[in-house]
Structure formats: structure tokens, C-alpha cells
Motif scaffolding. Sequence first.
Motif, PDB file in Angstrom:
ATOM      1  N   SER A   1      21.839  23.080   7.175  1.00 29.32           N
ATOM      2  CA  SER A   1      21.035  22.882   6.122  1.00 29.32           C
ATOM      3  C   SER A   1      19.964  21.949   5.048  1.00 29.32           C
ATOM      4  N   ASP A   2      18.973  22.417   4.806  1.00 30.87           N
ATOM      5  CA  ASP A   2      18.977  21.338   3.634  1.00 30.87           C
ATOM      6  C   ASP A   2      19.677  20.662   2.619  1.00 30.87           C
ATOM      7  N   THR A   3      21.241  21.437   2.368  1.00 34.34           N
ATOM      8  CA  THR A   3      21.771  21.130   1.206  1.00 34.34           C
ATOM      9  C   THR A   3      22.831  20.239   1.363  1.00 34.34           C
ATOM     10  N   MET A   4      23.307  19.033   0.494  1.00 32.64           N
ATOM     11  CA  MET A   4      23.717  18.817   0.659  1.00 32.64           C
ATOM     12  C   MET A   4      25.514  19.006  -0.708  1.00 32.64           C
ATOM     13  N   LEU A   5      26.752  18.410  -0.073  1.00 35.95           N
ATOM     14  CA  LEU A   5      27.311  18.751  -0.974  1.00 35.95           C
ATOM     15  C   LEU A   5      27.863  17.920  -1.516  1.00 35.95           C
ATOM     16  N   SER A   6      28.718  17.419  -2.483  1.00 39.78           N
ATOM     17  CA  SER A   6      29.584  15.804  -3.587  1.00 39.78           C
ATOM     18  C   SER A   6      29.906  16.439  -4.439  1.00 39.78           C
ATOM     19  N   PHE A   7      30.844  15.620  -4.330  1.00 35.30           N
ATOM     20  CA  PHE A   7      32.568  15.784  -5.321  1.00 35.30           C
ATOM     21  C   PHE A   7      31.663  14.661  -6.704  1.00 35.30           C
TER      22      PHE A   7
ATOM     23  N   PHE B   1      29.706  20.354  -6.227  1.00 34.91           N
ATOM     24  CA  PHE B   1      28.303  20.534  -6.371  1.00 34.91           C
ATOM     25  C   PHE B   1      27.159  19.900  -5.560  1.00 34.91           C
ATOM     26  N   TRP B   2      26.164  20.908  -5.546  1.00 34.65           N
ATOM     27  CA  TRP B   2      25.065  20.698  -4.415  1.00 34.65           C
ATOM     28  C   TRP B   2      23.531  20.897  -4.645  1.00 34.65           C
ATOM     29  N   GLU B   3      22.899  19.645  -3.961  1.00 33.43           N
ATOM     30  CA  GLU B   3      21.502  19.489  -4.157  1.00 33.43           C
ATOM     31  C   GLU B   3      20.615  19.484  -3.271  1.00 33.43           C
ATOM     32  N   ARG B   4      19.256  19.817  -3.160  1.00 21.65           N
ATOM     33  CA  ARG B   4      18.339  19.813  -2.099  1.00 21.65           C
ATOM     34  C   ARG B   4      18.817  17.783  -1.159  1.00 21.65           C
ATOM     35  N   HIS B   5      18.585  18.148   0.158  1.00 21.90           N
ATOM     36  CA  HIS B   5      18.585  16.776   0.536  1.00 21.90           C
ATOM     37  C   HIS B   5      17.477  16.269   1.846  1.00 21.90           C
ATOM     38  N   GLY B   6      16.218  15.537   1.921  1.00 19.54           N
ATOM     39  CA  GLY B   6      15.198  15.104   2.651  1.00 19.54           C
ATOM     40  C   GLY B   6      16.170  15.348   3.287  1.00 19.54           C
ATOM     41  N   GLU B   7      15.962  16.490   4.332  1.00 19.78           N
ATOM     42  CA  GLU B   7      16.113  16.294   5.639  1.00 19.78           C
ATOM     43  C   GLU B   7      14.887  17.732   5.904  1.00 19.78           C
ATOM     44  N   GLY B   8      13.884  16.148   6.646  1.00 13.38           N
ATOM     45  CA  GLY B   8      12.794  17.567   6.753  1.00 13.38           C
ATOM     46  C   GLY B   8      12.632  18.161   8.025  1.00 13.38           C
TER      47      GLY B   8
ATOM     48  N   ALA C   1      21.898  28.372  -2.073  1.00  8.26           N
ATOM     49  CA  ALA C   1      23.198  28.195  -2.361  1.00  8.26           C
ATOM     50  C   ALA C   1      22.866  28.677  -4.062  1.00  8.26           C
ATOM     51  N   HIS C   2      21.876  29.360  -4.669  1.00  9.46           N
ATOM     52  CA  HIS C   2      21.867  29.601  -5.802  1.00  9.46           C
ATOM     53  C   HIS C   2      22.733  30.902  -6.206  1.00  9.46           C
TER      54      HIS C   2
ATOM     55  N   GLN D   1      33.151  33.941  -4.266  1.00 11.59           N
ATOM     56  CA  GLN D   1      34.127  33.600  -3.106  1.00 11.59           C
ATOM     57  C   GLN D   1      33.596  32.589  -2.130  1.00 11.59           C
ATOM     58  N   LYS D   2      32.271  32.790  -1.843  1.00  9.10           N
ATOM     59  CA  LYS D   2      31.772  31.801  -1.262  1.00  9.10           C
ATOM     60  C   LYS D   2      32.230  30.269  -1.956  1.00  9.10           C
ATOM     61  N   ARG D   3      31.957  30.103  -3.068  1.00 10.84           N
ATOM     62  CA  ARG D   3      31.780  29.202  -3.612  1.00 10.84           C
ATOM     63  C   ARG D   3      33.405  28.477  -3.657  1.00 10.84           C
ATOM     64  N   GLU D   4      34.087  29.306  -4.079  1.00  2.00           N
ATOM     65  CA  GLU D   4      35.774  28.298  -3.395  1.00  2.00           C
ATOM     66  C   GLU D   4      36.201  28.422  -2.566  1.00  2.00           C
ATOM     67  N   SER D   5      35.715  28.911  -1.474  1.00  3.95           N
ATOM     68  CA  SER D   5      36.145  28.064  -0.116  1.00  3.95           C
ATOM     69  C   SER D   5      35.119  27.613   0.109  1.00  3.95           C
ATOM     70  N   ILE D   6      34.231  27.468  -0.142  1.00  2.84           N
ATOM     71  CA  ILE D   6      33.837  26.129   0.146  1.00  2.84           C
ATOM     72  C   ILE D   6      34.357  24.986  -0.763  1.00  2.84           C
TER      73      ILE D   6
END
Length: 256
Positions: free
Chosen positions: A173-179, A191-198, A206-207, A212-217
Motif C-alpha cells: 500500500s501507500d502507508t508506512m508505519l514507524s515507531f 504511527f502511520w503516514e502516507r508515503h510517496g510511493e507512486g 488506515a483511518h 483489533q487490527k491496530r493492536e495486531s499490527i
Amino acid sequence: MDYLSDFEFSRLPRAYREESRIAEETRFTTELLLTVGAMVAPANLRPIYASRAYAEEVLGSVWEESESSAFFAMDCQEIRRVIKILTKVDPHRETSGFAPAGAPSVAIHVVHGAYPILRGHIELIETVPLTSVEHDPLAMKLIIGLDDRNKLARDNHQKGWHYHYCNSKGQRSDTMLSFDTEAAKANVPLFWERHGEGKAKFRAKAHLWGDQKRESIWTSASPELTKHPLHEFRRPKNEASPVWPLDATLSARARA
């Protein structure tokens, strides 16, 4: 040439293996590294890779077929070997120069694994900037030539460990996750953010993720916190939103 061994490939979840383009990305990125490595450090690699004709014939055709807007590759022995060569090159050697204004930064996104989460996967990514390449005019000429359609994502030399969200089929996806790299060591927020992957396969919602999904991630991602110090992770951008805990607030950046 296939640089991804059967063993390395077999470690990945089946759905991710079948739907991702990690094998093709490994081939292209490794060929690129071997080519620029032969330009920057010719004593360490076979001279065939420094051939302009080789670069145009092999890299050009593979790049045009690529569905990625960045240099992704699965962690493998050949990738590690060439990165080690390129990161040890002296940027002040006699042939050094600086890339023209507007040239892309050169960063390799090494996929160290893919882990199942609720209805999806996350890729563990290490971004390694190759600043030595940017001091070599010939190597940068090749990179700029590949980037003539502005396909590369500009990363501004941000580096470190982070994650990319993939769906249940393994599509990126276009979504990056970082601590939060400034948080206390216990229960570090993600945290999650959009990443410029064209050319990401899809735009993650993600919003709309449930608790349950958030905690599993977070549960799938958090074991890496015991393997690397926090300063080796990539800090979320200021506009990033919390994954888990849901009420997390990004810590203020530490003063230099």
C-alpha cells in the motif's frame, strides 16, 4: 539473474510471496547496485557492470517494467555484500563530485521480512541511504537517466527501520508505519503516514482500522524493538497518526 534464494523466499508468508513483486524487485535493485558499485568502486566488482551498454540494456528494460517507484529488495547475501562495498567508499576521493540540483537521493529499501497481521501483512523495511553514490558523477548520471520520468520517491536521506502495510494478498500500500523514536522504551507507540510511493497497489484506509487490527499490527511489529535501539528506527513525520495505542501523541523531537 535471480539473487533471491529459495530459502529466503520460503520464509515469507505464502499470500505475500504469490502477490508481491519482491523477486523482480530484488533482481532489479541488485543489478542496479552492482552497476553503480562498479562505477564507484571498480576494484571490488566485475568490470562488466560498469559498461554503459550493459546498464542501458539490462537496467533500462527492467526499470521500464518495474511497478515500484523506489529501490526495494529482499534482504539477501548479494544485497548485503554490495551495500557494504558502497557504504565504505571514500566520498572525498579524487573523482568525487556532487550530483546536479534536483537529482534524486539514492536509498535502498531492504525488506527483511513480512509478517501476518489481522487481514494483512506488514513488511519490515530498512532504508539505507547510499550517499557515496551521490558523490560519483557517472553513477548519478545513470540514476538520473533512470529517473527521467520522475518515478523515484525523494526520501531526503531519512533512514532506519520501519514497516509498510500490505493487504491480505501481499500487495503493498501507500502507508508506512514507524515507531515513536523519542518515546519511553516501554510500550513504544506506532504511527502511520502516507508515503510517496507512486505506484502502490492501493490506498490503505488506515483511518478506518478497528482496535483489533491496530493492536495486531503493533503486536507483530513490536518484537523488533528488542533487537535494535530506538535511534536506528525511522521517526514518524509530525503529521503521522497513531496506530496503537489509539490515543498516542508523537513525542517532541529531541534537541540536538
